[in-house]
Design a protein around this motif. Structure first.
Motif, PDB file in Angstrom:
ATOM      1  N   ARG A  97       0.835  -1.201   0.000  1.00  0.00           N
ATOM      2  CA  ARG A  97       0.000   0.000   0.000  1.00  0.00           C
ATOM      3  C   ARG A  97       0.876   1.259   0.000  1.00  0.00           C
ATOM      4  O   ARG A  97       2.090   1.184  -0.155  1.00  0.00           O
ATOM      5  CB  ARG A  97      -0.943  -0.027   1.191  1.00  0.00           C
ATOM      6  N   GLU A 144       2.623   2.945   1.747  1.00  0.00           N
ATOM      7  CA  GLU A 144       3.561   3.116   2.865  1.00  0.00           C
ATOM      8  C   GLU A 144       4.942   2.606   2.429  1.00  0.00           C
ATOM      9  O   GLU A 144       5.766   3.374   2.035  1.00  0.00           O
ATOM     10  CB  GLU A 144       3.065   2.393   4.117  1.00  0.00           C
ATOM     11  N   ASP A 171       7.869  -1.629  14.135  1.00  0.00           N
ATOM     12  CA  ASP A 171       7.701  -2.944  13.520  1.00  0.00           C
ATOM     13  C   ASP A 171       8.989  -3.752  13.614  1.00  0.00           C
ATOM     14  O   ASP A 171       8.976  -4.927  13.983  1.00  0.00           O
ATOM     15  CB  ASP A 171       7.272  -2.791  12.056  1.00  0.00           C
TER      16      ASP A 171
HETATM   17  C1  BGC Z   1       2.182   0.893   9.748  1.00  0.00           C
HETATM   18  C2  BGC Z   1       2.550   0.148  10.982  1.00  0.00           C
HETATM   19  C3  BGC Z   1       3.132   1.183  11.900  1.00  0.00           C
HETATM   20  C4  BGC Z   1       1.960   2.032  12.296  1.00  0.00           C
HETATM   21  C5  BGC Z   1       2.189   3.010  13.373  1.00  0.00           C
HETATM   22  C6  BGC Z   1       1.072   1.800  10.102  1.00  0.00           C
HETATM   23  O1  BGC Z   1       0.508   2.493   9.072  1.00  0.00           O
HETATM   24  O2  BGC Z   1       1.892   0.063   8.668  1.00  0.00           O
HETATM   25  O3  BGC Z   1       3.085  -1.042  10.871  1.00  0.00           O
HETATM   26  O4  BGC Z   1       3.917   0.746  12.915  1.00  0.00           O
HETATM   27  O5  BGC Z   1       1.405   2.638  11.155  1.00  0.00           O
HETATM   28  O6  BGC Z   1       1.230   3.955  13.423  1.00  0.00           O
END
Ligand code: BGC
Length: 879
Positions: free
Chosen positions: A457, A459, A466
């Motif tokens: 997506r 990101e 993570d």
């Molecule tokens: C990510 C996550 C991240 C999180 C924190 C998300 O959009 O994909 O894995 O840690 O945002 O807000």
């Protein structure tokens, strides 16, 4: 089986070509052996450097990992051959093993002052069209020596010489914090050159440097003009550099964006464009746009490469009549078109990528604003065509514009940072094996130059929380030492730019509109302390730890906003126990667990790890300060959140898990805390009620607190939310949400529904360490713990880890009468602390067989505690 060396390495470099240090530390791993208790007494190193006498060094030492460079410092471009053999205390000696290393350009002054970043003319509106750069140069007959190309880009690039591709890297130079660091690549181009005229051609695209990042996303975070920098040398003589004498041409790639995908015009491709007789004329001259301000670094980490090919399994016709290829595996990369698709100019072939089907159609909702589409304008050659400068996370590819295709017409190309696989796990439970395999696939797909959250997506970003959760698993599965330490260099500089706050995304795109840079978040930012510590435990490299020390202190002393007591300030919100399954789909941070309790528990743990790091590195004053801080904060924690008997203010599994995992409770409170945790898990009917904070820790913590049966029961739970629910739903990667896909087959309503997110794959740590029984007892695995603890319905397991010393292995099986047979292998120069029923000993190298009697730990299956609504369906486990 005599003791032998498996591989010699220099620093943490993947192959020793293009080193960025004059004094590389050397390591050697051993092959497995049956020789018992082999310990190294000394080693010999022979260094051969051009124009110098052979140098022989004999060192009395048991160290086989990261030993100091024995010779005088190497210089830029220098090659050396190293031969190593090790001698045992038993008088035996290994054969010689060798490695040829070559140093890259160590200094800025090694770059010619004429070498400049070169670009096409300034661009119109976003996104930017990729372009080509080209130049003819001469190889004089007098020069027959080795030829090298040093190259990098603002953006991403790929080089051709005389029509042939240079190297096998993808999306070089990868993603860095480009204001500070820019990786350059070293290529051996000797075999590509001909005497006389040669042509170098370069594809350049916007990549991470100038492309749109984030959501809704803005482009040009580090600059507006993609550009290439190169220096071509033959026998150390610079024969060609990137400058205004290069030509500029259109690329047949019309668009290439990280999220939206690529558009390619097959009629615009000229296969001769980078040869001495090109058909395509240049549009003009390249423009010089300066020399990079950033530090130019020859990276240690391996490049992104094509690591595997997959054939599609099936062609699906959807209810609406669309045709979709199903690869049977969610992966990261793209398709190769293996045939010339018929079509005339004006026709297009469109490939849309997605991870799942929803109601039988391509499920693109989880992609959010990313289009993930490869568009080919037909009319020219398409055979062999691949996406070049972006990637997709997908299992399904919908093809339009060409209906008659067969399974042979497309191949899935899997890309990843090409890390060495080190850890293997397999057991008697097929669903657990698939879960483990899913974590491996999610790691592969998200270790693309940096550790990212998800590959599909809008990101594809380096979220710190993570990797903080997943690092102990990652460090076991693949050799992450160079990969993560390189990313930490960026973390440290981006943190300084943010006044000590560790940004939640590294590299931190500087133009984010929402002030993300200044948003301090526990767990995410704690990555600055916790993950280098994990790395140290895995690889035992104190240098990597000390490189990170300043960043650790900066976070704790300056970045972390505190209240007057030293706890987290409550002025800004926390992600807390992010994605707790009980938080609403549209508010993933709204967990029932108090996010500041979570933050403060992590603060204490982080402070203690910093204290341990400080004392290890000899920063005694700081270490003492952090030890005192941690003790004071622990008292504060007990006062604020814990009743005198050991109940916690927030009655959730995560709260108890953190208190137990981080040893926050005094002994007299443990019984109560454990009992309450057990109660909560049983009333939750073994389903997951923890988020990013609690989930990675829950199973190891249950195992350490005499609740191994609960850990296995949770692991084997069939219903959502559980680890095996996605497996039952056919998952082939780890999902972001337990219920990214609902039992009905429709995708969860929320925004966070990636199907390839490694964070929850952190459960593999439990598989490796507790089920499999292998973990480091000393940093770098000089001693391993071997302590498998069977449970649940798992009857056998086999776990292997190729450590810096060599492979450790533990294989166990139970027979019907619960006799446990265990085979343990310890590499030369390694040791293992074995713990089995009735066995507690330390052994050296060799292979060992044990027969013990297994005594189950706790009742099986443990019982759930029924809730007041008796009609609630009981949960079940997968036997
Ligand atoms: C990510 C996550 C991240 C999180 C924190 C998300 O959009 O994909 O894995 O840690 O945002 O807000």
């Amino acid at each position: 089986m005599a003791v032998s060396i498996a591989q010699v390495t220099a620093e943490h470099h993947h192959d020793g070509f293009g080193l960025f240090t004059p004094t590389p530390r050397l390591s050697w791993r051993f092959n497995p052996t049956t020789v018992k208790n082999w310990e190294q007494a000394s080693y010999d190193i022979v260094v051969t450097r051009p124009g110098k006498d052979e140098e022989c060094y004999h060192v009395e030492s048991s160290q086989s990992s990261l030993v100091p460079w024995p010779s005088s410092p190497l210089v830029s471009r220098e090659r050396a051959t190293i031969r190593i053999r090790a001698a045992g205390k038993d008088g035996s000696t290994t054969e010689w093993s060798s490695l040829t290393i070559e140093v890259a350009l160590l200094h800025r002054t090694d770059w010619s002052t004429s070498a400049k970043l070169i670009s096409g003319p300034p661009h119109g509106p976003e996104p930017k069209r990729p372009f080509l750069l080209r130049r003819t140069f001469t190889k004089p007959a007098s020069l027959s020596a080795q030829a090298r190309l040093y190259a990098t880009a603002h953006g991403v690039y790929e080089v051709e010489i005389n029509g042939k591709r240079v190297g096998d890297q993808i999306m070089a130079p990868g993603w860095q914090s480009y204001h500070h660091h820019l990786h350059y690549q070293t290529y051996d181009i000797t075999a590509l050159l001909e005497e006389g005229d040669n042509v170098i051609g370069v594809h350049v695209a916007e990549g991470w440097f100038a492309g749109r990042l984030g959501r809704p996303g803005v482009p040009n975070h580090w600059g507006e003009r993609p550009a290439f920098l190169g220096q071509l040398e033959i026998g150390e003589q610079v024969v060609c550099v990137s400058d205004a004498s290069w030509e500029y041409l259109y690329s047949p790639i019309l668009l290439s964006e990280l999220y939206n995908g690529e558009t390619y015009d097959s009629t615009a491709y000229d296969p001769t464009w980078s040869t001495t007789s090109p058909r395509t004329r240049a549009l003009g001259s390249a423009e010089e746009v300066g020399f990079p301000d950033a530090e130019l670094i020859a990276p240690e980490l391996p490049p992104i490469r094509r690591v595997m090919e997959l054939k599609p399994k099936e062609i699906i016709t959807t209810p609406s009549g669309k045709k979709i290829l199903d690869f049977g595996q969610n992966f990261v990369g793209w398709l190769r078109i293996d045939k010339d698709i018929p079509g005339k100019p004006g026709d297009t072939n469109i490939i849309r990528h997605a991870e799942v089907l929803e109601l039988g159609e391509l499920g693109t909702r989880p992609l959010r604003s990313a289009k993930a589409t490869y568009t080919v304008k037909l009319g020219g050659t398409t055979r062999g065509l691949e996406t070049k400068f972006t990637f997709y996370g997908f299992r399904y590819a919908e093809i339009t514009g060409y209906d008659e295709f067969t399974l042979d017409d497309f191949t899935g190309i899997v890309i990843a940072s090409d890390l060495r696989r080190t850890g293997i796990f397999e057991c008697s439970h097929s669903h657990i094996n698939r879960l483990h395999e899913n974590a491996v696939w999610s790691m592969r797909g998200n270790f693309i130059s940096i550790p990212t959250d998800c590959p599909q997506r809008d990101e594809k970003l380096g979220w710190t929380g993570d990797i903080q959760a997943f690092a102990p698993t990652a460090n076991f599965l693949f050799d992450t030492s160079a990969f993560l330490s390189s990313w930490f260099q960026d973390l440290a500089v981006d943190q300084k730019d943010a006044d000590g706050i560790v940004p939640v995304i590294i590299p931190n795109p500087p133009k984010q509109p929402d002030g993300r840079m200044k948003r301090p978040m526990a767990i995410w930012a704690d990555c600055a302390v916790l993950t280098p510590w994990d790395l140290y435990n895995a690889y035992g490299d104190t240098k990597q730890l000390s490189d990170q020390w300043e960043s650790m202190c900066l976070w704790l002393d300056q970045g972390l906003p505190r209240d007057e007591r030293g706890f987290w300030s409550t002025a800004s919100p926390q992600y807390g126990d992010w994605l707790d399954p009980r938080s609403p789909p549209d508010m993933p941070g709204n967990s029932p667990t108090d996010s500041f309790l979570v933050a403060n528990a992590f603060l204490i743990h982080t402070t203690r790890i910093a204290a341990e790091t400080g004392s290890l590195l000899g920063h005694i004053n700081k270490a003492t300060k952090y030890t005192t801080d941690a003790a004071r904060l622990t008292t504060l924690f007990l006062h604020e959140y814990v009743t005198p008997s050991g109940r916690l203010a927030c009655d959730t599994a995560t709260t108890y898990i953190l208190a137990l995992a981080f040893n926050l409770l005094p002994d007299h409170q443990l019984l109560t805390a454990r009992a309450r945790l057990s109660h909560l898990i049983r009333t939750d009917r073994f389903r997951i009620s923890t988020g990013f904070a609690g989930t990675p820790l829950i199973l190891p913590t249950l195992a350490r607190n005499n609740m191994l049966n609960l850990a296995y029961r949770m692991l084997q739970e069939a219903d959502c939310p559980s680890w095996l629910y996605p497996v039952r739903m056919g998952a082939t990667t780890i999902w972001e949400r337990w219920n990214s896909m609902l039992p009905s087959g429709s995708i969860n309503d929320g925004q966070m529904t990636s199907f390839n997110h490694y964070a929850l794959g952190s459960v593999c740590r439990f598989l490796h360490e507790v089920v499999g029984g292998l973990s480091p007892a000393e940093p770098g695995w000089s001693i391993a713990n071997v302590a498998p603890r069977p449970g649940g319905t798992v009857r056998s397991a086999k776990t292997k880890f190729d450590s810096p010393a060599g492979p450790y292995e533990c294989e166990w099986a139970l027979d019907v009468s619960n006799k446990m047979r265990t085979r343990v292998c310890v590499p030369p120069n390694g040791r293992a602390r074995l713990r089995l029923n009735g066995v507690d000993e330390v052994v050296g190298s060799g292979e060992y067989l044990f027969e013990t009697v297994w005594e189950p730990e706790g009742e099986w299956p443990p019982t759930a505690i029924p809730g007041p609504q008796r009609n609630v369906v009981e949960s079940s486990f997968i036997p």
